[in-house]
Design an enzyme around this catalytic site. Sequence first.
Site, short mmCIF file in Angstrom:
data_model
loop_
_atom_site.label_atom_id
_atom_site.label_comp_id
_atom_site.label_asym_id
_atom_site.label_seq_id
_atom_site.Cartn_x
_atom_site.Cartn_y
_atom_site.Cartn_z
CB CYS A 1 -0.88 0.02 1.26
SG CYS A 1 -1.67 -1.56 1.62
CB ILE B 1 -1.43 -8.91 -0.72
CG1 ILE B 1 -0.99 -7.86 -1.74
CG2 ILE B 1 -0.63 -10.20 -0.86
CD1 ILE B 1 -1.00 -8.32 -3.18
CG ASN C 1 3.89 -0.20 2.09
OD1 ASN C 1 3.42 -1.10 1.40
ND2 ASN C 1 4.99 0.45 1.74
#
EC number: 6.3.5.4
Length: 510
Positions: A2, A50, A70
Amino acid sequence: MCGFVTLWHAGDEALARDMVARLSHRGPDATEVTALAGAPVVMAHSRLAIIGPDDGRQPINQGDDMLVVNGEIYNHEDLRAILGADEFESASDSETILHLFRTGAGRWISRLDGMFAFVLATPGRIVAARDPLGIKPLYMARHGEGLIFASELKAFDGMGLVDIEAIAPGSLYDSARGHRQWYRIPHGAAEAEPGLDVTATARELRLVLVEAVQKWMVADVEVGSFLSGGLDSSIIAALAARSRARAGKTPLKTFAVGTEGSPDLMAARKVAAHIGSDHHEHAFTPADIADVLPHVIYHLESADIDLVRSAIPTHFAAKLARRQVKAVLTGEGADELFAGYTYHHGYVDDPRALADELTRSLGTMHNINLQRVDRVTMAESLEARTPFLDRDLIDFAQSVPASLKLCRTDADAAEATGPTTEKWILRKACADLLPHDLVWRKKAQFDEGSGTVDALQEALRMITGTTGPIGRDVEGAVYERFLRQAYREPDMVLDNAGTWEADRVRRPAA
């Protein structure tokens, strides 16, 4: 995977939304902006789903705490079982960070195994941290009395900020306690101890590699693999293909790029046939390079010649892979762990100095090769995973004597006096995975083996309107010009960019 922004005593939701819009390529699946109730905190997040794709929305806002992440936490299922599954509100691996923090343990962050950058906020405190080698990026800027965090420098462009720094790899910033280095790269061993069983060492290395690849394939979406035809990506792809086959899954998807007829394309085809992968390739031209160069440099956030050169084939590989998968494995990190660069040959008779240089180069990967891999793949909304940089593998590889990584030897005997061979112990550990000539193929840089160097020369002639060879000075000037055209505050980007040559110790080749 991200992109995110966090404002702490530094702005409102409109500013956060404007900043995260420049990171939308990192997470096209969803974008959300949230203010933490009762606290001067705003977080914005663009998500590439994901793990936990159905309920892993961010920012994660629970009670008085809020979190943006992230990356991937590969041991999240183990941690979930230890922390208590009933405490979790989603299947997201990122939520693990919040519950570990709430334990109050002094070294809670060291229990995270993966690649990550995150910012966690409570009403009176903010914590930001980064994975051991800085695989995932994180920048912090001071804005008046507050702080702003972002995944990429471009989020700060045009804001006039002068105090911007990268959160260091393996470090944590706590507004209540300051900076702290929670992970340090273990120093590399030099000479083999008397009686060391080299065969057993290679066998153990293989086991650690297998576990790393299996761990870094964990996902709720299909994971493919870059395949340049070189040793590193071929090893990763071969192990990943075996893992998928054992699990009864469809063949591994592999991706190779280069100019038509380039050594990398030819070698990758041979490897793909050997491991039985579902292989995809793309041949690019000088005109293609000229077209994409401004895009690559903007996303790379660097005008360093060596990084740009290697970023070009990475870009084409990422675009090719993204048509098929959301995540790929790469061979990044093997050269730093096992002495794979040409300049390492100058250390062949000084294992101590080689071990020191490898340790140093591991610590600088975050703002050169890892920056390239992250920025260029995420520009195409593709997650790149680096199993060679698994923590357990780093620990083991650093314990292997440098004299077994680079030595005067042939394929059969560690004590031979033949030509210098880089990554010798890695080749020995994986010799049965690939055809003999590929295992012992001499290394070519990605930009060389893919044919990028020659094609780039022609592309630069197209761009500059000149004939004849293009020198590094002209090449560098073209890259800087493109970067300056792409940003309102190009000096902010250039001042924070790493360079391949920085602090690198070179010796005459052996």
